[in-house]
Design an enzyme around this catalytic site. Structure first.
Site, PDB file in Angstrom:
ATOM      1  N   HIS A 179       0.832  -1.209   0.000  1.00 32.81           N
ATOM      2  CA  HIS A 179       0.000   0.000   0.000  1.00 32.81           C
ATOM      3  C   HIS A 179       0.874   1.270   0.000  1.00 32.81           C
ATOM      4  CE1 HIS A 179      -3.266  -2.828   0.632  1.00 32.81           C
ATOM      5  NE2 HIS A 179      -2.577  -3.330   1.648  1.00 32.81           N
ATOM      6  N   GLU A 222      -2.373   0.516   8.021  1.00 30.68           N
ATOM      7  CA  GLU A 222      -1.531  -0.586   7.575  1.00 30.68           C
ATOM      8  C   GLU A 222      -0.340  -0.089   6.766  1.00 30.68           C
ATOM      9  OE1 GLU A 222      -1.451  -4.518   4.684  1.00 30.68           O
ATOM     10  OE2 GLU A 222      -3.289  -3.326   4.826  1.00 30.68           O
ATOM     11  N   HIS A 270       2.693  -7.068   4.731  1.00 37.87           N
ATOM     12  CA  HIS A 270       1.323  -6.603   4.953  1.00 37.87           C
ATOM     13  C   HIS A 270       0.873  -6.950   6.367  1.00 37.87           C
ATOM     14  CE1 HIS A 270       0.137  -5.676   0.713  1.00 37.87           C
ATOM     15  NE2 HIS A 270       1.178  -6.478   0.473  1.00 37.87           N
ATOM     16  N   GLU A 286       1.661 -11.762   5.850  1.00 44.68           N
ATOM     17  CA  GLU A 286       0.601 -11.085   6.601  1.00 44.68           C
ATOM     18  C   GLU A 286       0.961 -11.249   8.069  1.00 44.68           C
ATOM     19  OE1 GLU A 286      -1.794  -9.265   5.574  1.00 44.68           O
ATOM     20  OE2 GLU A 286      -2.450  -9.887   3.562  1.00 44.68           O
TER      21      GLU A 286
END
Length: 288
Positions: free
Chosen positions: A125, A140, A193, A253
């Site tokens: 992101h 995040e 992430h 993750e």
């Protein structure tokens, strides 16, 4: 040209130069982090107690340093907010272990295998894309970047050549991220992430792969060994940055921001340092 006209032109030129020099440059996240060393600490709009309070941070919170003067530091919080905090209540945040400490406490870990390896670290992101947002307001995108910068420091300690797909809060397309790995002939691409789920009780660490199961399994094992979070296993994932990559690639993750308890854990300075060290350990084992 008259003397008056020359003076007018000189004043105009000086004025333009002054405006140019005073344009504020875009602020980029730095690779230096601070943690709060007080029960609570006011974040202010300027470098003195005369300025208004923007927000409040708490003991152990991670702050990304933007700039510093003698008594105050201008920082960015995990929710993207920026402000000034007193240096009296801050302490440096560095990777958990340096090269010497790792060599002495973990002699069986083959960290020398990282030397010369080109590793692309991809903080997911950024820019207009915040990713998910935690229950306590953690972005995040900001947490991804903080983890990436700490990981870069740790890997470089062991001789790795580390390239980040972004070093600041900016938008980078998925194609650009993959192209960077392909252009630099990466030995491994690691996308970072933090997760989210509509069920707030879901938690744990997950590692995804598309065509690199051995990398995912080995690196995931190194991460979960030193993590307080549930083992969500390594799994197949049809993600663009993995599917379109010409080189070994994984997507991590590192916990669920949708889980309040887990958000509190993964935003702590201790967890962030441990992740940097644990991922490095997993990478070393993979390249060994």
């Amino acid at each position: 040209m008259s003397k008056l006209r020359r003076l007018f032109l000189l004043a105009l030129i000086l004025g333009v130069c002054s405006l140019t020099l005073n344009v504020e440059k875009p602020i980029e996240a730095q690779s230096e982090f601070l943690t709060v060393n007080a029960s609570t600490l006011n974040v202010r709009s300027g470098p003195s107690t005369d300025h208004s309070i923007v927000t409040v941070v708490h003991n152990g919170d991670i702050l990304s340093l933007i700039k510093r003067d003698i008594s105050w530091s201008y920082v960015q919080l995990l929710n993207g907010k920026k402000g000034w905090v007193s240096n009296v209540y801050l302490k440096e945040m560095t990777p958990l272990l340096d090269g010497k400490a790792q060599a002495s406490t973990s002699p069986t870990i083959p960290y020398d295998s990282l030397s010369g390896k080109t590793i692309i670290i991809d903080p997911g992101h950024g820019g207009d894309d915040r990713g998910t947002t935690g229950k306590f307001g953690t972005y995040e995108k900001t947490l991804n970047l903080n983890t990436a910068l700490l990981l870069k420091q740790t890997l470089e300690t062991h001789g790795a050549h580390v390239i980040l797909t972004r070093t600041s809060d900016k938008t980078v397309s998925l194609k650009e991220r993959v192209a960077l790995a392909n252009r630099n002939e990466a030995d491994l691409f690691v996308s970072l992430h933090y997760n989210s789920h509509k069920n707030p009780s879901i938690n744990g660490l997950i590692t995804y792969y598309y065509e690199s199961p051995s990398a995912a399994h080995t690196i995931h094992k190194g991460i979960v060994k030193n993590s307080p979070l549930k083992d969500g296993k390594s799994r197949f994932g049809d993600y663009f940055v993995l599917r379109e990559n010409e080189h070994p690639s994984i997507l991590l993750e590192l916990g669920f921001l949708s889980n309040e308890k887990e958000e509190e854990t993964i935003t702590s300075s201790d967890f962030q340092r441990k992740m940097a060290s644990s991922i490095s350990e997993g990478l070393a084992a993979y390249f060994h």
